[in-house]
Design a protein around this motif. Structure first.
Motif, PDB file in Angstrom:
ATOM      1  N   LEU A  75     -48.903 116.617  45.513  1.00  0.00           N
ATOM      2  CA  LEU A  75     -48.160 116.401  46.566  1.00  0.00           C
ATOM      3  C   LEU A  75     -47.241 115.042  46.447  1.00  0.00           C
ATOM      4  O   LEU A  75     -47.674 114.170  45.913  1.00  0.00           O
ATOM      5  N   VAL A  76     -46.181 115.086  46.929  1.00  0.00           N
ATOM      6  CA  VAL A  76     -45.125 114.186  46.540  1.00  0.00           C
ATOM      7  C   VAL A  76     -44.829 113.276  47.755  1.00  0.00           C
ATOM      8  O   VAL A  76     -44.303 114.006  48.919  1.00  0.00           O
ATOM      9  N   LEU A  77     -45.090 112.062  48.002  1.00  0.00           N
ATOM     10  CA  LEU A  77     -44.762 111.201  49.218  1.00  0.00           C
ATOM     11  C   LEU A  77     -43.400 111.164  49.412  1.00  0.00           C
ATOM     12  O   LEU A  77     -42.510 111.097  48.524  1.00  0.00           O
ATOM     13  N   PRO A  78     -42.711 110.997  50.505  1.00  0.00           N
ATOM     14  CA  PRO A  78     -41.254 111.058  50.853  1.00  0.00           C
ATOM     15  C   PRO A  78     -40.442 109.923  50.122  1.00  0.00           C
ATOM     16  O   PRO A  78     -39.446 110.161  49.463  1.00  0.00           O
ATOM     17  N   ASP A  79     -41.203 108.680  49.643  1.00  0.00           N
ATOM     18  CA  ASP A  79     -40.384 107.833  49.054  1.00  0.00           C
ATOM     19  C   ASP A  79     -40.563 108.123  47.514  1.00  0.00           C
ATOM     20  O   ASP A  79     -39.702 107.293  46.650  1.00  0.00           O
ATOM     21  N   GLU A  80     -41.415 108.934  46.888  1.00  0.00           N
ATOM     22  CA  GLU A  80     -41.282 109.457  45.603  1.00  0.00           C
ATOM     23  C   GLU A  80     -40.257 110.601  45.187  1.00  0.00           C
ATOM     24  O   GLU A  80     -40.226 110.766  44.052  1.00  0.00           O
ATOM     25  N   ALA A  81     -39.620 111.322  46.371  1.00  0.00           N
ATOM     26  CA  ALA A  81     -38.854 112.409  46.107  1.00  0.00           C
ATOM     27  C   ALA A  81     -38.020 112.326  44.994  1.00  0.00           C
ATOM     28  O   ALA A  81     -37.709 113.012  44.127  1.00  0.00           O
ATOM     29  N   PRO A  82     -37.132 111.109  45.025  1.00  0.00           N
ATOM     30  CA  PRO A  82     -36.073 110.878  44.040  1.00  0.00           C
ATOM     31  C   PRO A  82     -36.456 110.846  42.737  1.00  0.00           C
ATOM     32  O   PRO A  82     -36.229 111.650  41.717  1.00  0.00           O
ATOM     33  N   ASP A  83     -37.754 110.158  42.516  1.00  0.00           N
ATOM     34  CA  ASP A  83     -38.238 110.087  41.188  1.00  0.00           C
ATOM     35  C   ASP A  83     -38.607 111.396  40.768  1.00  0.00           C
ATOM     36  O   ASP A  83     -38.787 111.864  39.549  1.00  0.00           O
ATOM     37  N   ALA A  84     -39.451 112.070  41.683  1.00  0.00           N
ATOM     38  CA  ALA A  84     -40.205 113.633  41.201  1.00  0.00           C
ATOM     39  C   ALA A  84     -39.054 114.327  40.747  1.00  0.00           C
ATOM     40  O   ALA A  84     -39.155 115.155  39.997  1.00  0.00           O
ATOM     41  N   LEU A  85     -37.870 114.240  41.757  1.00  0.00           N
ATOM     42  CA  LEU A  85     -36.751 115.289  41.273  1.00  0.00           C
ATOM     43  C   LEU A  85     -36.131 114.792  39.846  1.00  0.00           C
ATOM     44  O   LEU A  85     -35.838 115.651  38.965  1.00  0.00           O
ATOM     45  N   ALA A  86     -35.912 113.581  39.721  1.00  0.00           N
ATOM     46  CA  ALA A  86     -35.149 113.140  38.197  1.00  0.00           C
ATOM     47  C   ALA A  86     -36.354 113.332  37.076  1.00  0.00           C
ATOM     48  O   ALA A  86     -35.838 113.847  36.223  1.00  0.00           O
ATOM     49  N   THR A  87     -37.743 113.469  37.511  1.00  0.00           N
ATOM     50  CA  THR A  87     -38.710 113.722  36.503  1.00  0.00           C
ATOM     51  C   THR A  87     -38.792 115.231  35.913  1.00  0.00           C
ATOM     52  O   THR A  87     -38.532 115.560  34.743  1.00  0.00           O
ATOM     53  N   VAL A  88     -38.278 116.119  36.877  1.00  0.00           N
ATOM     54  CA  VAL A  88     -37.939 117.592  36.811  1.00  0.00           C
ATOM     55  C   VAL A  88     -36.824 117.720  35.950  1.00  0.00           C
ATOM     56  O   VAL A  88     -36.723 118.484  34.957  1.00  0.00           O
ATOM     57  N   ALA A  89     -35.773 117.091  36.270  1.00  0.00           N
ATOM     58  CA  ALA A  89     -34.477 117.160  35.730  1.00  0.00           C
ATOM     59  C   ALA A  89     -34.543 116.671  34.280  1.00  0.00           C
ATOM     60  O   ALA A  89     -34.066 117.352  33.445  1.00  0.00           O
TER      61      ALA A  89
END
Length: 799
Positions: A75-89
């Motif tokens: 689960l991805v907390l709201p303040d982590e979403a940019p980092d999670a998306l960058a990690t996937v990219a």
């Protein structure tokens, strides 16, 4: 008689917790591996990879015909979403072939911002019916990993009715609870299984108390299942139409990965060659037992969940029995061996005082010390702790098997164990550039050197060329066929041949990796959502209950809406007046709409599976997404709203500091659980069976209507409810009380607050709802709801 077509063999998917495990998986025959980076993955305690290591891993696997899947299964907390998306990219640019995702909000972001990325639904999503699988396809997933509890018949029904790929586990540890539905570690220690930090409290000892009296049980590890081993069910799984068979174990040693992968690879290959006469080999079963075993089970595949699937006495590796102590004296144990034994093995004695493990050391067979002894021999072993006649002896580490496994991933053999055979073409014509070309399938690469001149001393021979160009160790290739165009009298330095060989093979690597090399690094941004805002006025006060009595008392106390939990479709006909159904977290019926909506559609309801959520919304019901759907960010709220949710109940794992970030940005109404015992687990196995009271008639079982708790080592008592389908619902020992911060919660954007009743009597339900009613209506003089309570994760961020 025409021969039958060969079966379509599923992909064998193996775990790679680190570099050695990845090499072990690939070299032992995995078609694909799954691995994680050091954040946003469900095994954060494993070695894992950084981006440089991930790029290496992708190249190593791809050059050997294996795929690589990134686990972003938390689960991805709201303040982590940019980092999670960058990690996937970044991972996609590094070469991964798919991303395994739990958080439907993260999946929604990826689908929108990185539409070329292939998505696999994690087992943490808890997909166990066709309706849910269809909705996951709607959300953009190409493959769905089913819940481990899904029986074989339903696996086949899902696979045959779905256009997405279906993956199922075939070997490894079993969680007691449905995956993605367990908050035990999160509640008792702040380490969330939904965030990759599970502390495995399910493997600890518990006492079972029934009406306050401790029940006699076969052991203390009442939440510890055996390990899944479905190698004998491979024909059934292949015929069921699954696309992939998954081995669990990213936290396991690379030796385990090597042994288990090799066993399943061999078994699958033999089945592909001769399915009619296939049978699992005793050696394969022995390998799996020796690798790691709490005891094995395939009970879920048959829809069974009784005591035979549990490891009540042992929560960790039990190894394999090698014999019993027949004599103990003078610091030695005499054992009659049931299996071969080596001095470097590790054994464990099971004594009346407990268990102790030791290296075997010197083995005495008669008067002489030997390094190894065969099954049937009577041997003496020096013991490091007291043992007694009759004590059982187990081997928990097989030195020879582990050494053989290590040879498949140690540096000396890692690169070349699955070396690809190439066609080699060498051109050494006087007056023309020296040229080496290598071919593999559709790929070809060459390296050119300086012009070949007549030999000044000794002319190069064909044998010289084969010897020096053929030195391909460490490259991942070996020479297959040769074509050598050599002029008599030609001369060339051997170092030139070595360099051209290296350059040609490196160019071949690049040619084969071009589909991944051509990817462009993306720098996506998290998309904005259109928030709906909360309606004016006080929040709706909601109660979710188990019984008609609880429902009546909640209504009397002023609840605005009362939802009654239903376990089976028949329960819908007996709902108390003025209440709505709260559909279950587990829907064993594969035809979800047909089973649950055959007799009509409720005006309002609450759903805890994606399949029921969409089916109810499509049928015109005002349906709310229950908190077990794990919404912890505004994008997960949006994904559930896409499926028709009118309101989304946020996960109790969302900390209060991030509540506003989620609720105010969400494109649907949100609600927050503020009181009651948190449901920590839902499981197929009925814990009461450990007391030996099962009559196989769950609906009529008198014991499940009694007060049943699990007591841990610290004295905390966790109530449990066994529903009419025989499933265990385990509740927190301490109830949640956020009554003092309801004002903050509403200010953060929530449109509803909620009390979840579990084992409370009717009068207790009325008292709690009355108190909450007073708070919602504006009173600031309400005492604590419970004598002992917790604020859960409101003030602490989950790790």
């Amino acid at each position: 008689m025409p021969s039958r077509p060969k079966p379509q063999i599923p992909e064998l998917l193996a775990p790679a917790g680190g570099r050695k495990a990845l090499v072990a998986a690939v070299n032992n025959g995995a078609d694909a591996v799954y691995l994680g980076l050091r954040s946003f993955n469900a095994r954060r305690g494993a070695e894992n990879f950084d981006l440089e290591g991930l790029s290496w891993a992708c190249d190593f696997a791809h050059l050997r015909g294996a795929k690589v899947y990134l686990t972003a299964n938390v689960l991805v907390l709201p303040d982590e979403a940019p980092d999670a998306l960058a990690t996937v990219a970044d991972a996609w640019a590094a070469g991964v072939d798919a991303v395994i995702v739990q958080d439907v909000g993260l999946a929604r972001i990826i689908r929108e911002q990185l539409p070329h990325v292939r998505l696999h639904a994690s087992t943490q999503i808890d997909a166990h019916d066709s309706a849910t699988v269809r909705q996951l396809e709607r959300l953009g997933f190409s493959r769905v990993t089913l819940a481990r509890e899904t029986p074989l018949a339903r696996i086949a029904a899902i696979a045959h009715s779905s256009t997405v790929e279906v993956e199922t586990f075939v070997h490894g540890a079993l969680c007691f609870s449905y995956s993605g539905q367990c908050l035990l570690s999160s509640a008792v220690g702040g380490r969330s299984a939904n965030r990759g930090m599970c502390a495995q409290p399910c493997r600890l000892p518990y006492d079972l108390l029934i009406d306050g009296v401790q029940a006699k049980t076969p052991g203390k590890h009442l939440l510890s299942p055996k390990d899944l081993a479905a190698i004998e069910r491979l024909p059934d799984l292949v015929r069921a139409g699954v696309s992939a068979l998954k081995i669990e174990g990213r936290a396991k040693a690379p030796e385990y990965v090597a042994i288990v992968t090799a066993a399943y690879r061999a078994a699958l290959d033999r089945f592909a060659e001769d399915p009619e006469r296939w049978a699992v080999l005793p050696s394969e079963l022995s390998m799996l037992e020796e690798a790691f075993s709490r005891g094995f089970t395939d009970a879920y595949l048959d829809g069974r969940s009784g005591n035979d699937m549990m490891s009540y006495t042992r929560p960790n590796n039990r190894g394999v029995p090698i014999g019993r102590v027949v004599e103990a004296a003078g610091g030695f144990a005499t054992v009659v061996l049931d299996r071969d034994l080596h001095a470097d093995d590790t054994i464990e004695f099971w004594t009346a005082r407990g268990r102790h493990a030791q290296r075997v050391g010197r083995i005495f067979a008669g008067p002489n010390a030997v390094q190894a002894a065969a099954a049937g021999q009577r041997v003496r072993i020096a013991v490091e702790a007291p043992v007694a006649e009759g004590d059982r002896v187990f081997r928990v580490s097989n030195a020879a098997l582990a050494a053989a496994a290590r040879r498949t991933f140690e540096p000396a053999s890692a690169v070349d164990l699955r070396a690809a055979e190439v066609q080699v073409l060498v051109g050494l014509r006087i007056g023309e550039p020296a040229r080496i070309t290598v071919r593999l399938g559709e790929h070809e690469a060459s390296a050119e050197g300086s012009v070949v001149e007549p030999a000044r001393t000794r002319a190069v021979t064909v044998e010289d060329v084969v010897e020096h160009v053929g030195r391909m160790g460490g490259s991942g290739y070996r020479a297959g066929s040769w074509s050598i165009d050599l002029d008599p009298g030609a001369g060339i330095g051997f170092s030139v041949l070595h360099r051209l060989r290296r350059e040609a093979l490196a160019a071949l690597d690049e040619a084969r990796l071009r589909p991944w090399r051509d990817r462009v690094q993306a720098h996506p941004a998290v998309p904005h959502l259109q928030p709906v805002g909360r309606p004016a006025g006080p929040p709706e006060l909601v109660a979710v209950v188990w019984s008609a009595e609880q429902a009546q008392r909640a209504l009397e106390a002023g609840a605005d809406a009362v939802f009654v939990r239903v376990t089976r479709p028949d329960d819908l006909a007996t709902l108390p007046a003025g209440t709505w159904p709260a559909f279950p977290r587990v829907t064993p019926q594969d035809d979800v709409p047909g089973a649950w909506l055959a007799d009509g559609v409720p005006e309002r309801s609450m759903a805890a599976t994606l399949g029921l959520l969409a089916a109810l919304a499509d049928a015109g019901c005002r349906v709310e997404a229950d908190w077990p759907l794990n919404a912890v960010n505004p994008w997960s709220v949006a994904a559930l709203a896409d499926l028709g949710a009118a309101r989304v109940w946020l996960s109790p794992e969302l900390p209060g500091a991030l509540l506003a970030t989620t609720a105010r940005r969400a494109p649907a109404q949100t609600g927050v659980l503020v009181a009651g015992r948190l449901e920590l687990m839902v499981a197929e196995h009925c814990v009461i069976q450990a007391a030996g009271r099962c009559g196989s008639s769950c609906d009529a079982c008198p014991t499940r209507r009694r007060a049943v708790v699990l007591k841990d080592r610290k004295g905390y008592e966790f109530p449990l409810v066994v529903d009419s389908g025989g499933r265990t619902h385990l509740y927190n020992a301490v109830p949640l009380d956020l009554s003092r911060v309801i004002g903050e919660i509403v200010e953060s954007g929530a449109s509803a607050v909620r009390f979840d009743a579990s084992v409370e009597q009717g009068d207790e339900v009325r008292r709690v709802v009355s108190a909450l009613r007073a708070v919602v209506d504006g009173s600031d003089r309400v005492p604590p709801l419970f004598a002992q309570a917790t604020t859960g994760h409101y003030y602490r961020r989950i790790t």
